[in-house]
Scaffold this motif. Structure first.
Motif, PDB file in Angstrom:
ATOM      1  N   LEU A 153       1.254  -6.276  -9.176  1.00  0.00           N
ATOM      2  CA  LEU A 153       2.226  -5.313  -9.691  1.00  0.00           C
ATOM      3  C   LEU A 153       3.612  -5.594  -9.141  1.00  0.00           C
ATOM      4  O   LEU A 153       3.829  -5.583  -7.934  1.00  0.00           O
ATOM      5  N   SER A 154       4.509  -5.865 -10.034  1.00  0.00           N
ATOM      6  CA  SER A 154       5.906  -6.062  -9.665  1.00  0.00           C
ATOM      7  C   SER A 154       6.739  -5.736 -10.896  1.00  0.00           C
ATOM      8  O   SER A 154       6.219  -5.582 -12.000  1.00  0.00           O
ATOM      9  N   VAL A 155       8.025  -5.644 -10.712  1.00  0.00           N
ATOM     10  CA  VAL A 155       8.912  -5.407 -11.846  1.00  0.00           C
ATOM     11  C   VAL A 155       8.766  -6.552 -12.849  1.00  0.00           C
ATOM     12  O   VAL A 155       8.767  -6.339 -14.059  1.00  0.00           O
ATOM     13  N   HIS A 156       8.591  -7.759 -12.335  1.00  0.00           N
ATOM     14  CA  HIS A 156       8.451  -8.930 -13.202  1.00  0.00           C
ATOM     15  C   HIS A 156       7.177  -8.858 -14.050  1.00  0.00           C
ATOM     16  O   HIS A 156       7.208  -9.137 -15.243  1.00  0.00           O
ATOM     17  N   SER A 157       6.055  -8.486 -13.441  1.00  0.00           N
ATOM     18  CA  SER A 157       4.810  -8.409 -14.214  1.00  0.00           C
ATOM     19  C   SER A 157       4.854  -7.271 -15.231  1.00  0.00           C
ATOM     20  O   SER A 157       4.330  -7.402 -16.338  1.00  0.00           O
ATOM     21  N   ILE A 158       5.500  -6.158 -14.888  1.00  0.00           N
ATOM     22  CA  ILE A 158       5.659  -5.062 -15.846  1.00  0.00           C
ATOM     23  C   ILE A 158       6.540  -5.525 -17.006  1.00  0.00           C
ATOM     24  O   ILE A 158       6.268  -5.218 -18.161  1.00  0.00           O
ATOM     25  N   PHE A 159       7.577  -6.305 -16.704  1.00  0.00           N
ATOM     26  CA  PHE A 159       8.437  -6.854 -17.761  1.00  0.00           C
ATOM     27  C   PHE A 159       7.640  -7.792 -18.659  1.00  0.00           C
ATOM     28  O   PHE A 159       7.786  -7.766 -19.879  1.00  0.00           O
ATOM     29  N   LEU A 160       6.782  -8.607 -18.069  1.00  0.00           N
ATOM     30  CA  LEU A 160       5.915  -9.504 -18.833  1.00  0.00           C
ATOM     31  C   LEU A 160       5.049  -8.706 -19.811  1.00  0.00           C
ATOM     32  O   LEU A 160       4.985  -9.019 -20.997  1.00  0.00           O
TER      33      LEU A 160
ATOM     34  N   ASP B  24      -5.188 -18.263  -4.790  1.00  0.00           N
ATOM     35  CA  ASP B  24      -5.269 -17.379  -5.928  1.00  0.00           C
ATOM     36  C   ASP B  24      -4.149 -17.734  -6.904  1.00  0.00           C
ATOM     37  O   ASP B  24      -2.967 -17.584  -6.588  1.00  0.00           O
ATOM     38  N   LYS B  25      -4.497 -18.187  -8.080  1.00  0.00           N
ATOM     39  CA  LYS B  25      -3.522 -18.696  -9.036  1.00  0.00           C
ATOM     40  C   LYS B  25      -2.937 -17.629  -9.954  1.00  0.00           C
ATOM     41  O   LYS B  25      -1.851 -17.810 -10.490  1.00  0.00           O
ATOM     42  N   LEU B  26      -3.635 -16.525 -10.160  1.00  0.00           N
ATOM     43  CA  LEU B  26      -3.163 -15.528 -11.109  1.00  0.00           C
ATOM     44  C   LEU B  26      -1.794 -14.953 -10.742  1.00  0.00           C
ATOM     45  O   LEU B  26      -0.907 -14.901 -11.603  1.00  0.00           O
ATOM     46  N   PRO B  27      -1.548 -14.535  -9.505  1.00  0.00           N
ATOM     47  CA  PRO B  27      -0.200 -14.051  -9.177  1.00  0.00           C
ATOM     48  C   PRO B  27       0.878 -15.116  -9.392  1.00  0.00           C
ATOM     49  O   PRO B  27       1.989 -14.800  -9.800  1.00  0.00           O
ATOM     50  N   GLN B  28       0.528 -16.379  -9.149  1.00  0.00           N
ATOM     51  CA  GLN B  28       1.489 -17.459  -9.378  1.00  0.00           C
ATOM     52  C   GLN B  28       1.792 -17.603 -10.864  1.00  0.00           C
ATOM     53  O   GLN B  28       2.944 -17.789 -11.255  1.00  0.00           O
ATOM     54  N   LEU B  29       0.758 -17.541 -11.698  1.00  0.00           N
ATOM     55  CA  LEU B  29       0.974 -17.636 -13.139  1.00  0.00           C
ATOM     56  C   LEU B  29       1.849 -16.493 -13.644  1.00  0.00           C
ATOM     57  O   LEU B  29       2.735 -16.694 -14.474  1.00  0.00           O
TER      58      LEU B  29
ATOM     59  N   VAL C 154      -9.474  -3.912  -3.636  1.00  0.00           N
ATOM     60  CA  VAL C 154      -8.982  -4.353  -4.941  1.00  0.00           C
ATOM     61  C   VAL C 154      -7.655  -3.688  -5.267  1.00  0.00           C
ATOM     62  O   VAL C 154      -6.724  -4.345  -5.745  1.00  0.00           O
ATOM     63  N   ASN C 155      -7.542  -2.401  -5.009  1.00  0.00           N
ATOM     64  CA  ASN C 155      -6.298  -1.697  -5.337  1.00  0.00           C
ATOM     65  C   ASN C 155      -5.120  -2.238  -4.538  1.00  0.00           C
ATOM     66  O   ASN C 155      -4.017  -2.364  -5.063  1.00  0.00           O
ATOM     67  N   SER C 156      -5.354  -2.567  -3.290  1.00  0.00           N
ATOM     68  CA  SER C 156      -4.299  -3.144  -2.472  1.00  0.00           C
ATOM     69  C   SER C 156      -3.903  -4.524  -3.001  1.00  0.00           C
ATOM     70  O   SER C 156      -2.723  -4.862  -3.057  1.00  0.00           O
ATOM     71  N   TYR C 157      -4.885  -5.326  -3.399  1.00  0.00           N
ATOM     72  CA  TYR C 157      -4.614  -6.649  -3.974  1.00  0.00           C
ATOM     73  C   TYR C 157      -3.762  -6.514  -5.229  1.00  0.00           C
ATOM     74  O   TYR C 157      -2.771  -7.223  -5.402  1.00  0.00           O
ATOM     75  N   ILE C 158      -4.139  -5.589  -6.094  1.00  0.00           N
ATOM     76  CA  ILE C 158      -3.396  -5.392  -7.338  1.00  0.00           C
ATOM     77  C   ILE C 158      -1.970  -4.951  -7.028  1.00  0.00           C
ATOM     78  O   ILE C 158      -1.014  -5.481  -7.583  1.00  0.00           O
ATOM     79  N   ARG C 159      -1.845  -3.988  -6.141  1.00  0.00           N
ATOM     80  CA  ARG C 159      -0.534  -3.434  -5.813  1.00  0.00           C
ATOM     81  C   ARG C 159       0.368  -4.486  -5.160  1.00  0.00           C
ATOM     82  O   ARG C 159       1.553  -4.574  -5.477  1.00  0.00           O
ATOM     83  N   LYS C 160      -0.183  -5.282  -4.264  1.00  0.00           N
ATOM     84  CA  LYS C 160       0.641  -6.230  -3.511  1.00  0.00           C
ATOM     85  C   LYS C 160       0.860  -7.555  -4.221  1.00  0.00           C
ATOM     86  O   LYS C 160       1.904  -8.189  -4.054  1.00  0.00           O
ATOM     87  N   ARG C 161      -0.133  -8.006  -4.989  1.00  0.00           N
ATOM     88  CA  ARG C 161      -0.052  -9.341  -5.575  1.00  0.00           C
ATOM     89  C   ARG C 161       0.273  -9.362  -7.063  1.00  0.00           C
ATOM     90  O   ARG C 161       0.861 -10.319  -7.551  1.00  0.00           O
TER      91      ARG C 161
ATOM     92  N   VAL D 141      -0.500   1.557 -13.045  1.00  0.00           N
ATOM     93  CA  VAL D 141       0.720   2.231 -12.640  1.00  0.00           C
ATOM     94  C   VAL D 141       0.465   3.691 -12.284  1.00  0.00           C
ATOM     95  O   VAL D 141       1.172   4.262 -11.475  1.00  0.00           O
ATOM     96  N   SER D 142      -0.575   4.287 -12.833  1.00  0.00           N
ATOM     97  CA  SER D 142      -0.823   5.708 -12.567  1.00  0.00           C
ATOM     98  C   SER D 142      -1.696   5.948 -11.336  1.00  0.00           C
ATOM     99  O   SER D 142      -1.892   7.080 -10.937  1.00  0.00           O
ATOM    100  N   LYS D 143      -2.210   4.890 -10.718  1.00  0.00           N
ATOM    101  CA  LYS D 143      -3.018   5.064  -9.501  1.00  0.00           C
ATOM    102  C   LYS D 143      -2.154   5.592  -8.368  1.00  0.00           C
ATOM    103  O   LYS D 143      -1.015   5.190  -8.202  1.00  0.00           O
ATOM    104  N   GLN D 144      -2.737   6.468  -7.580  1.00  0.00           N
ATOM    105  CA  GLN D 144      -1.991   7.016  -6.456  1.00  0.00           C
ATOM    106  C   GLN D 144      -1.975   6.025  -5.296  1.00  0.00           C
ATOM    107  O   GLN D 144      -2.959   5.353  -5.023  1.00  0.00           O
ATOM    108  N   VAL D 145      -0.843   5.973  -4.648  1.00  0.00           N
ATOM    109  CA  VAL D 145      -0.629   5.080  -3.517  1.00  0.00           C
ATOM    110  C   VAL D 145      -0.223   5.954  -2.337  1.00  0.00           C
ATOM    111  O   VAL D 145       0.589   6.864  -2.478  1.00  0.00           O
ATOM    112  N   ILE D 146      -0.775   5.677  -1.186  1.00  0.00           N
ATOM    113  CA  ILE D 146      -0.402   6.415   0.018  1.00  0.00           C
ATOM    114  C   ILE D 146       0.917   5.856   0.528  1.00  0.00           C
ATOM    115  O   ILE D 146       1.033   4.656   0.772  1.00  0.00           O
ATOM    116  N   PHE D 147       1.882   6.714   0.642  1.00  0.00           N
ATOM    117  CA  PHE D 147       3.206   6.319   1.113  1.00  0.00           C
ATOM    118  C   PHE D 147       3.167   6.115   2.620  1.00  0.00           C
ATOM    119  O   PHE D 147       2.720   6.989   3.354  1.00  0.00           O
ATOM    120  N   GLN D 148       3.611   4.954   3.063  1.00  0.00           N
ATOM    121  CA  GLN D 148       3.635   4.661   4.495  1.00  0.00           C
ATOM    122  C   GLN D 148       5.084   4.490   4.932  1.00  0.00           C
ATOM    123  O   GLN D 148       5.665   3.420   4.795  1.00  0.00           O
TER     124      GLN D 148
END
Length: 165
Positions: free
Chosen positions: A74-81, A1-6, A65-72, A108-115
């Protein structure tokens, strides 16, 4: 998957605004395809499928899909981008600004289950779901949002609808 790398290899000042807008467009299209495919797999009619197609759809159903987005993605770096592109909202097209705002608002507004690490942590929480809104609490993002709000009335009407709801 190239998108997270880009997204992770992007560095401020090394690429043009157009490149960044194209990267946001690619991300938007990929996310729309993933969400559409997820919905199609969940509602697929299994009566008229052969075994291979049914097996692939079953494995696609397990893809979250939501897990993919959250893990791959969403990051501080992508939000900065995204904030760097939003910082140039006057030069951006209406579509680009829409893509940036939609990503930030929806993801960012999607709810995430805290583990938590232990059951003790979970029992002390009133609600084990959280959102990822604290990712937006960056000084640069707050400055950009302040600038948008202060220049809102002087923006064209299409931009106002997107940036200042």
């Amino acid at each position: 998957d190239k998108l997270p790398q880009l997204l992770s290899k992007w560095e401020p000042g090394t690429t043009t605004r157009e490149y960044l807008a194209d990267l946001v467009e690619v991300c938007h299209v990929q996310l729309k395809l993933l969400e559409t495919n997820e919905a199609a797999c969940r509602s697929a009619d299994k009566k008229h499928q052969d075994a291979t197609v049914a097996k692939k759809q079953e494995s696609a159903k397990d893809f979250d899909v939501n897990s993919y987005i959250r893990k791959r993605l969403l990051s501080v770096h992508s939000i900065f981008l995204y904030s760097q592109l939003l910082g140039q909202f006057e030069q951006n097209s209406v579509t680009t600004n829409h893509r940036v705002v939609a990503f930030l608002k929806n993801r960012v507004s999607k709810q995430v289950i805290f583990q938590p690490d232990s059951d003790e942590e979970l029992s002390s929480l009133p609600n084990p779901t959280v959102t990822l809104q604290p990712l937006l609490y960056q000084f640069s993002m707050l400055r950009i949002l302040d600038r948008i709000l202060n220049t809102g009335p002087s923006l064209p009407e299409e931009q106002q609808k997107i940036l200042v709801p």
